[in-house]
Design a protein around this motif. Structure first.
Motif, PDB file in Angstrom:
ATOM      1  N   THR A  51      -1.689   4.198   6.614  1.00 36.61           N
ATOM      2  CA  THR A  51      -0.823   3.571   5.611  1.00 36.61           C
ATOM      3  C   THR A  51      -1.325   3.769   4.192  1.00 36.61           C
ATOM      4  O   THR A  51      -0.540   3.632   3.249  1.00 36.61           O
ATOM      5  N   TRP A  52      -2.616   4.085   4.037  1.00 37.16           N
ATOM      6  CA  TRP A  52      -3.137   4.217   2.676  1.00 37.16           C
ATOM      7  C   TRP A  52      -3.763   5.578   2.384  1.00 37.16           C
ATOM      8  O   TRP A  52      -3.970   5.924   1.216  1.00 37.16           O
ATOM      9  N   LEU A  53      -4.053   6.375   3.413  1.00 31.53           N
ATOM     10  CA  LEU A  53      -4.528   7.732   3.165  1.00 31.53           C
ATOM     11  C   LEU A  53      -3.358   8.605   2.719  1.00 31.53           C
ATOM     12  O   LEU A  53      -2.295   8.589   3.333  1.00 31.53           O
ATOM     13  N   SER A  82       4.178   7.712   1.547  1.00 31.01           N
ATOM     14  CA  SER A  82       2.958   8.188   0.910  1.00 31.01           C
ATOM     15  C   SER A  82       2.573   7.231  -0.216  1.00 31.01           C
ATOM     16  O   SER A  82       3.435   6.819  -1.015  1.00 31.01           O
ATOM     17  N   PRO A  83       1.308   6.843  -0.311  1.00 33.21           N
ATOM     18  CA  PRO A  83       0.899   5.943  -1.412  1.00 33.21           C
ATOM     19  C   PRO A  83       1.202   6.506  -2.799  1.00 33.21           C
ATOM     20  O   PRO A  83       1.263   5.744  -3.768  1.00 33.21           O
ATOM     21  N   TYR A 140      -1.129  -0.497   1.570  1.00 33.40           N
ATOM     22  CA  TYR A 140      -1.290   0.631   0.655  1.00 33.40           C
ATOM     23  C   TYR A 140      -2.660   0.651  -0.034  1.00 33.40           C
ATOM     24  O   TYR A 140      -3.032   1.649  -0.637  1.00 33.40           O
ATOM     25  N   LYS A 141      -3.362  -0.471   0.014  1.00 33.68           N
ATOM     26  CA  LYS A 141      -4.663  -0.616  -0.640  1.00 33.68           C
ATOM     27  C   LYS A 141      -4.556  -0.440  -2.161  1.00 33.68           C
ATOM     28  O   LYS A 141      -5.499  -0.010  -2.826  1.00 33.68           O
ATOM     29  N   LYS A 142      -3.395  -0.767  -2.684  1.00 30.30           N
ATOM     30  CA  LYS A 142      -3.206  -0.784  -4.127  1.00 30.30           C
ATOM     31  C   LYS A 142      -1.977  -1.636  -4.436  1.00 30.30           C
ATOM     32  O   LYS A 142      -1.144  -1.898  -3.550  1.00 30.30           O
TER      33      LYS A 142
END
Length: 632
Positions: free
Chosen positions: A510-512, A92-93, A271-273
């Motif tokens: 992967t990022w939600l 989880s992100p 992860y978009k972060k």
């Protein structure tokens, strides 16, 4: 204060002579006869084939021993390559303590098989075999350096430990960061061991760094003895030696940081972060106040017992290696190697260090020892080398020399035969006892095993959820789901399978942020499906099985379920200690009843058509997955 010449002399004591300098000197002595080849020398290519053969057998037949391997690595890899799979809270992100860089590397390995149209089962076993090849290459590299640095007999004993240990059998092909760290521990030790042509400090630090960044960050602790050796040698060297050592250490750290930066970039993409996964792992396990103790604690002697199961007679030898080395030095015993006394201490220390660190931790798991397996094998090999050297003594002053040579030889043969026998019995026992979860799903690939509905078939997992071997062994039109059992912790969820065409880009799962995740192992009711939705169910029944309202015997419910495939599975609770530890032949009259292995049935059951409740309409996202599979 030491002069520059003194500093050079000190380092020369720990460095083998340069062959090139010898070649430039003109000798006036008559040519000497070449010494005979040692009978213990094994060529690296032969060592590689021996190791590869063992790892390949393990890849094909060894059961998966840790559910973390499935849900934290096989399932995310399946999501990357096939678009769906189970997701643990670690991905989880909100927590991000698993690296997509590590998972992505393995997904790339499976892509050629997928592009060639091979089955998912082929991808699964292909990746396991690939891991076995990589492990054999790393072990062979260390084997070659041990032979050159210490003694060919030490290297041969090292090979014997690796090739005959049940622990290496499953660690070599396990898809786990601790196994990945084990590969690079071997490469790191080999780099620090190899001083020919110059010190390889930077390379050694980098190898341990890769294992720590992409694998398991705690594996970095094993580099400490080697770096301290470098610092010690620099402290008794001249100024130039100190500067060179500093630059080598900085070089190794720089390479490691570059690796870490590449990992961060890959994880950022998924992860978009910005996340630093190795740091997150350390923060959670050491400083969060929660940590892995949530998942159970073990007594201090857990690793001693576990390592004895996996390395049997090699473990006592590994633990005795330092005392034997000290006795060899101070008592002038036989068994000297080409390496210095200091180097021997340095290379024997990592195993003790690792064992001490993890013995002190309350939460203990077998896989936590994997990074130290090469070090354990080296320690055991050193002990056996020293013992054999003294057993072969012909010095009349030595009490051992009074023992007949034939008796000493027989003792060695008996010991080695026992070691090999224990390894075979342990490995064979594990493969035959717990192999059912890898084989029962094969029936689902049989066209005669027709689906009970026109949509994706649901394979339900109750009390056997932790033995699920991943979606790689299920056909594309089958999905695994969880039903309630007596387990009350947090089960994995599912990666979001929203297609890219809906504007969420590639790999939205992967990022939600998934619903119902937490880092406290609290149960989430949203992870379960209703039993009436199940087309298949996996169940196990043995003499020790106790049924409850949440864990009924589906096998006995013949009105609702029919057997698709059943395999023998060891009932560990009903089997004695010997039967749990080793392979015991199931021959009537040969083995006492209290030592026999007791079996149960591990079954894949299919809902009978006349007893089936009409399935609810599946989620829209599953329709999308089915369409994608049909296109593929």
């Amino acid at each position: 204060m030491s002069s520059p010449n003194n500093g050079s002399a000190v380092r020369q004591r720990f460095k083998p002579p340069d062959p090139a300098s010898k070649a430039n000197k003109v000798s006036t002595k008559p040519p000497q006869r070449q010494p005979p080849k040692t009978p213990f020398k094994v060529e690296p290519i032969l060592a590689f084939y021996i190791l590869l053969a063992g790892h390949t057998i393990a890849a094909l037949y060894s059961p998966i021993q840790d559910c973390d391997e499935v849900f934290n690595y096989w399932e995310p890899t399946h999501y990357l390559t096939h678009g769906y799979g189970f997701e643990t809270w670690e991905y989880s992100p909100d927590y991000a303590i698993r690296s997509w860089a590590y998972t992505g590397l393995h997904a790339l390995v499976t892509l050629p098989a997928k592009l060639l149209g091979a089955s998912k089962t082929t991808e699964f076993y292909g990746l396991r075999i690939f891991l076995g090849v990589i492990c054999a290459l790393c072990e062979t590299r260390l084997f070659a350096k041990i032979s050159a640095t210490f003694n060919p007999r030490v290297a041969t004993m090292f090979l014997a430990v690796l090739a005959t240990s049940p622990g290496m059998s499953h660690a070599s092909i396990a898809y786990l960061p601790s196994s990945f760290a084990m590969y690079f521990t071997a490469l790191g030790m080999a780099s620090f061991m190899d001083w020919r042509g110059g010190l390889r400090t930077a390379q050694g630090i980098w190898m341990f760094g890769i294992g720590a960044c992409l694998g398991w960050p705690f594996a970095a602790a094993m580099v400490a003895p080697f770096v301290l050796e470098e610092i010690f040698l620099a402290s008794i060297s001249d100024k130039d030696g100190v500067i060179e050592t500093a630059w080598r250490i900085v070089d190794g750290m720089t390479r490691t940081l570059i690796t870490l930066m590449a990992q961060v970039c890959v994880d950022w993409f998924f992860y978009k972060k910005l996340v630093i996964v190795p740091l997150n792992i350390v923060l959670y396990n050491v400083f969060s106040g929660k940590g892995p103790a949530l998942y159970g604690t073990e007594p201090w002697h857990f690793y001693i017992r576990n390592l004895f199961l996996n390395f049997h007679v090699w473990l006592p030898l590994a633990l005795l290696s330092m005392p034997l080395l000290l006795a060899q030095h101070f008592l002038r015993a036989k068994g000297a190697t080409k390496a210095s006394y200091l180097r021997g201490i340095v290379f024997l220390t990592p195993f003790y260090l690792w064992l001490a660190i993890f013995t002190l931790q309350p939460h203990k798991e077998e896989r936590f020892m994997y990074p130290a397996y090469p070090a354990l094998a080296l320690n055991a090999a050193m002990s056996l080398h020293i013992i054999l050297a003294n057993l072969g003594s012909t010095d009349p002053k030595n009490a051992i020399s009074k023992i007949p040579v034939q008796l000493r030889y027989a003792a060695v043969v008996i010991f080695m035969t026992a070691a090999l026998g224990l390894s075979l019995l342990r490995t064979l026992g594990t493969m035959t006892a717990y192999g059912a979860p890898l084989s029962i799903y094969a029936s689902l690939h049989n066209p005669n095993t027709s689906s009970t509905s026109g949509s994706d078939s649901i394979v339900c997992l109750g009390k056997e959820w932790y033995r699920f071997p991943s979606h790689y062994l299920l056909p594309p039109d089958h999905r695994a789901k969880f039903i309630r059992s007596e387990f009350s912790g947090l089960l994995p969820g599912e990666f979001s399978d929203i297609p890219a065409s809906q504007g969420f880009g590639s790999f939205p799962g992967t990022w939600l942020v998934p619903a119902g995740m937490n880092d406290a192992n609290r149960e989430d009711a949203g992870k379960y499906t209703e039993l009436k939705r199940c087309d298949y169910v996996v169940d196990w029944r043995g003499p020790s099985t106790e049924t409850t309202s949440l864990e009924p015997s589906f096998v006995e419910d013949e009105a609702t379920w029919e057997k698709v495939a059943c395999e023998k599975f060891l009932d560990a609770a009903a089997t004695g200690v010997l039967g749990r530890m080793l392979w015991v032949p199931d021959v009537p009259g040969l083995v006492p009843s209290n030592m026999k292995r007791v079996w149960g049935e591990y079954c894949l059951l299919k809902r009978k058509r006349h007893g089936r409740v009409v399935q609810e309409k599946p989620a829209k996202t599953l329709d999308w997955v089915q369409k994608i599979e049909n296109i593929a």
